[in-house]
Design a protein around this motif. Structure first.
Motif, PDB file in Angstrom:
ATOM      1  N   VAL A  37       0.841  -1.186   0.000  1.00 46.03           N
ATOM      2  CA  VAL A  37       0.000   0.000   0.000  1.00 46.03           C
ATOM      3  C   VAL A  37       0.879   1.239   0.000  1.00 46.03           C
ATOM      4  N   HIS A  38       0.555   2.201  -0.840  1.00 45.20           N
ATOM      5  CA  HIS A  38       1.317   3.442  -0.901  1.00 45.20           C
ATOM      6  C   HIS A  38       0.986   4.296   0.306  1.00 45.20           C
ATOM      7  N   VAL A  39       2.016   4.708   1.052  1.00 47.53           N
ATOM      8  CA  VAL A  39       1.823   5.531   2.235  1.00 47.53           C
ATOM      9  C   VAL A  39       2.144   6.968   1.869  1.00 47.53           C
ATOM     10  N   SER A  40       1.225   7.852   2.146  1.00 51.21           N
ATOM     11  CA  SER A  40       1.417   9.256   1.847  1.00 51.21           C
ATOM     12  C   SER A  40       2.470   9.844   2.781  1.00 51.21           C
ATOM     13  N   LYS A  41       3.283  10.757   2.263  1.00 49.87           N
ATOM     14  CA  LYS A  41       4.300  11.398   3.092  1.00 49.87           C
ATOM     15  C   LYS A  41       3.679  12.403   4.056  1.00 49.87           C
ATOM     16  N   LYS A  42       2.454  12.818   3.773  1.00 52.57           N
ATOM     17  CA  LYS A  42       1.784  13.812   4.608  1.00 52.57           C
ATOM     18  C   LYS A  42       1.182  13.210   5.870  1.00 52.57           C
TER      19      LYS A  42
END
Length: 67
Positions: A37-42
């Motif tokens: 799953v892509h984790v947002s940097k925000k």
């Protein structure tokens, strides 16, 4: 005792997957995970922030008091 037949279709699928995987490694230089799953940097991530803070601390200095 009966011998099991090898399913040629499953062998074809396995060989196709193996070839696809090897081509992907050649193109990118390493295996690529599509299921992660892509984790947002925000997004706030306390664990990662804490690890970054400890990594950038200076070396601990041992203070010895002599009386």
């Amino acid at each position: 005792m009966k011998t099991k037949k090898k399913d040629s279709f499953m062998d074809y699928i396995k060989a196709n997957r193996r070839g696809s995987r090897e081509a992907e490694i050649e193109n990118h230089g390493h295996p690529v995970s599509f299921s992660r799953v892509h984790v947002s940097k925000k997004v706030y991530n306390r664990k990662k922030d804490k690890a970054d803070a400890q990594r950038h601390l200076p070396y601990s200095i041992i203070i010895v008091c002599f009386n």
